[in-house]
Scaffold this motif. Structure first.
Motif, PDB file in Angstrom:
ATOM      1  N   VAL A   5       0.755  -1.205  -0.093  1.00 35.90           N
ATOM      2  CA  VAL A   5       0.115  -0.167   0.098  1.00 35.90           C
ATOM      3  C   VAL A   5       0.848   1.357  -0.046  1.00 35.90           C
ATOM      4  O   VAL A   5       2.026   1.561   0.583  1.00 35.90           O
ATOM      5  CB  VAL A   5      -0.828   0.107   1.283  1.00 35.90           C
ATOM      6  N   GLN A   6       0.411   2.217  -0.740  1.00 34.89           N
ATOM      7  CA  GLN A   6       1.078   3.416  -0.796  1.00 34.89           C
ATOM      8  C   GLN A   6       0.198   4.599  -0.435  1.00 34.89           C
ATOM      9  O   GLN A   6      -1.022   4.413  -0.868  1.00 34.89           O
ATOM     10  CB  GLN A   6       1.645   3.740  -2.394  1.00 34.89           C
ATOM     11  N   MET A   7       0.430   5.386   0.557  1.00 35.74           N
ATOM     12  CA  MET A   7      -0.475   6.362   1.182  1.00 35.74           C
ATOM     13  C   MET A   7      -0.084   7.644   0.930  1.00 35.74           C
ATOM     14  O   MET A   7       1.104   7.985   0.893  1.00 35.74           O
ATOM     15  CB  MET A   7      -0.700   6.255   2.614  1.00 35.74           C
ATOM     16  N   ALA A   8      -1.200   8.650   0.864  1.00 31.90           N
ATOM     17  CA  ALA A   8      -0.590  10.051   0.746  1.00 31.90           C
ATOM     18  C   ALA A   8      -1.160  10.385   2.156  1.00 31.90           C
ATOM     19  O   ALA A   8      -2.451  10.477   2.542  1.00 31.90           O
ATOM     20  CB  ALA A   8      -1.603  10.841  -0.462  1.00 31.90           C
ATOM     21  N   LEU A   9      -0.353  11.326   2.800  1.00 35.64           N
ATOM     22  CA  LEU A   9      -0.398  11.628   4.288  1.00 35.64           C
ATOM     23  C   LEU A   9      -0.227  13.160   4.451  1.00 35.64           C
ATOM     24  O   LEU A   9       1.265  13.408   4.298  1.00 35.64           O
ATOM     25  CB  LEU A   9       0.425  10.741   5.168  1.00 35.64           C
TER      26      LEU A   9
ATOM     27  N   LEU B 265       3.285   0.935   3.230  1.00 34.01           N
ATOM     28  CA  LEU B 265       2.722  -0.507   4.047  1.00 34.01           C
ATOM     29  C   LEU B 265       2.986  -1.770   3.384  1.00 34.01           C
ATOM     30  O   LEU B 265       2.584  -1.901   2.059  1.00 34.01           O
ATOM     31  CB  LEU B 265       1.245  -0.012   4.662  1.00 34.01           C
ATOM     32  N   HIS B 266       3.359  -2.663   4.208  1.00 34.01           N
ATOM     33  CA  HIS B 266       3.542  -4.078   3.608  1.00 34.01           C
ATOM     34  C   HIS B 266       2.831  -4.995   4.546  1.00 34.01           C
ATOM     35  O   HIS B 266       3.362  -5.161   5.787  1.00 34.01           O
ATOM     36  CB  HIS B 266       4.802  -4.621   3.284  1.00 34.01           C
ATOM     37  N   VAL B 267       1.490  -5.634   4.205  1.00 32.01           N
ATOM     38  CA  VAL B 267       0.935  -6.408   5.270  1.00 32.01           C
ATOM     39  C   VAL B 267       0.452  -7.851   4.498  1.00 32.01           C
ATOM     40  O   VAL B 267       0.351  -7.571   3.305  1.00 32.01           O
ATOM     41  CB  VAL B 267      -0.467  -5.654   5.475  1.00 32.01           C
ATOM     42  N   GLN B 268       0.761  -8.870   5.205  1.00 29.49           N
ATOM     43  CA  GLN B 268       0.391 -10.233   4.709  1.00 29.49           C
ATOM     44  C   GLN B 268      -0.667 -10.687   5.421  1.00 29.49           C
ATOM     45  O   GLN B 268      -0.535 -10.780   7.114  1.00 29.49           O
ATOM     46  CB  GLN B 268       1.612 -11.127   4.795  1.00 29.49           C
ATOM     47  N   LEU B 269      -1.641 -11.247   4.884  1.00 27.84           N
ATOM     48  CA  LEU B 269      -2.998 -11.888   5.639  1.00 27.84           C
ATOM     49  C   LEU B 269      -2.903 -13.543   5.613  1.00 27.84           C
ATOM     50  O   LEU B 269      -2.906 -13.938   4.313  1.00 27.84           O
ATOM     51  CB  LEU B 269      -4.278 -11.400   5.478  1.00 27.84           C
TER      52      LEU B 269
END
Length: 405
Positions: free
Chosen positions: A196-200, A231-235
């Motif tokens: 995920v890439q976010m604009a904050l 972000l890098h998330v693994q489910l």
């Protein structure tokens, strides 16, 4: 979408000077529907061409230049009020398809330009918005420098032929999502890998992002973390139902951004199909089983409206294919409408999507732009489980492996 004010010019010299200015009065202009091809609305005619360029035989045009004597220009004007729910947010306009190029102004200010007809072009309007009525002006030329990279075997038309809409983003925004469904070697269990890439905005303060994977409302897997630029998330997912042409099973993923007080700032839904595509002994396999393609070439095309295909029409086409044992489609010869890929995910159609290709250019002058167009196509559509192959049409370069790498 809807009715826009419209002026048609046969070439750039006939465009009304200053039409994009905030005080220009376009009330005497005609109305035209958006989305639509101008040729299907009575302005000129569609043109079929194959390997020749559409201006061949009419004007001698140097490579990289554009025709000047006959190159219709569509000028559009739309006025709007910013919806109340978009106040105090960054506001964008999205043109899902503008053939062959588009220049954009808001309230007389130049906003930007795009020369890729078949992937979305998006522009931020925030700095130029005013209270009350805003004026959006666009100039779309039938042929541009980008047309040298969009020479393919189909009907040539022009205009704003896919959806146009406004959207606004919060101060903490999910700008990009790339998902992978990583099945183990027994094709039993999986990991849903999310980048995920976010604009904050710095003023937003601490935020969190939650990830929930559900199956018909039943929670399958979840995670939460602090919002950061990347972000890098693994489910982990136990024994997911696998996506295939015969059984196109889809899960629902919801990403939710919340502020420090738990208020929801943004919610992003995404359909997920668990599948593993791989090559084994020179053959394509899906979930460990050999794929046999029973496919057809398909254009985004409708006899009444050209490449503006109603959703009910494209679904009817796909259901007709399924009833006749067709399981695959090549999107000749450009990225299709997003609605088409959504339907393929749902109905189980294997998709070979491709970007437009060039003919006869003979050197690497256009390589960088062609690769950029390819990247835009892949990044736009890579989360669709129905897509298995990506195509780049390059005349005379099929043996140049360095290009594809």
């Amino acid at each position: 979408n809807g009715l826009w004010k419209f002026h048609h010019a046969l070439n750039a010299a006939q465009v009304i000077p200053g039409f994009e200015a905030a005080d220009y009065d376009s009330r005497g202009w005609a109305d035209i529907r958006v989305p639509a091809h101008i040729q299907m609305e009575g302005y000129g005619a569609p043109q079929y061409a194959n390997v020749q360029y559409p201006w061949d035989g009419y004007q001698d045009v140097a490579i990289g230049e554009i025709p000047t004597a006959y190159n219709p220009v569509a000028c559009y004007i739309k006025t709007f009020f910013v919806p109340e729910q978009m106040a105090d947010r960054r506001v964008f306009v999205s043109f899902q398809g503008a053939e062959s190029c588009i220049a954009v102004w808001l309230n007389g200010h130049y906003v930007g330009f795009s020369g890729d007809s078949f992937t979305p072009s998006e522009f931020e309007l925030t700095d130029y918005l005013i209270e009350g009525e805003n004026k959006l002006a666009c100039r779309v030329e039938r042929w541009s420098a980008g047309s040298w990279l969009e020479d393919q075997d189909f009907m040539r038309m022009s205009g704003l032929f896919r959806d146009v809409y406004l959207y606004a983003i919060p101060k903490a925004h999910i700008a990009d999502l790339h998902l992978k469904t990583l099945l183990d070697d027994s094709y039993t269990d999986a990991v849903l890998d999310l980048s995920v890439q976010m604009a904050l905005d710095p003023s937003v303060g601490a935020c969190s992002v939650s990830f929930e994977l559900t199956d018909g409302g039943r929670l399958v897997a979840s995670a939460a973390c602090k919002a950061e630029a990347s972000l890098h998330v693994q489910l982990p997912v136990k024994a997911p139902k696998l996506w295939s042409s015969e059984s196109p099973y889809l899960y629902d993923l919801l990403l939710t951004v919340r502020d420090a007080d738990g208020r929801v700032l943004e919610a992003v839904p995404q359909r997920v199909g668990f599948r593993r595509f791989e090559m084994k002994d020179g053959m394509m396999h899906l979930n460990g089983k050999r794929i046999v393609f029973k496919g057809v070439n398909r254009h985004d095309f409708c006899t009444d409206s050209g490449r503006v295909v109603p959703v009910e029409t494209l679904r009817r086409d796909l259901l007709t294919m399924k009833r006749n044992n067709i399981n695959a489609v090549r999107t000749s010869h450009c990225p299709p409408s997003p609605a088409f890929l959504d339907a393929c995910d749902e109905l189980g159609i294997l998709v070979f999507t491709e970007m437009p290709g060039w003919q006869h250019l003979g050197d690497d002058t256009w390589k960088a732009q062609a690769l950029q167009n390819c990247r835009e196509m892949v990044c736009q559509y890579r989360n669709h489980p129905s897509i298995f192959l990506w195509g780049v049409r390059v005349s005379g370069r099929a043996d140049d492996e360095s290009f594809y790498k």
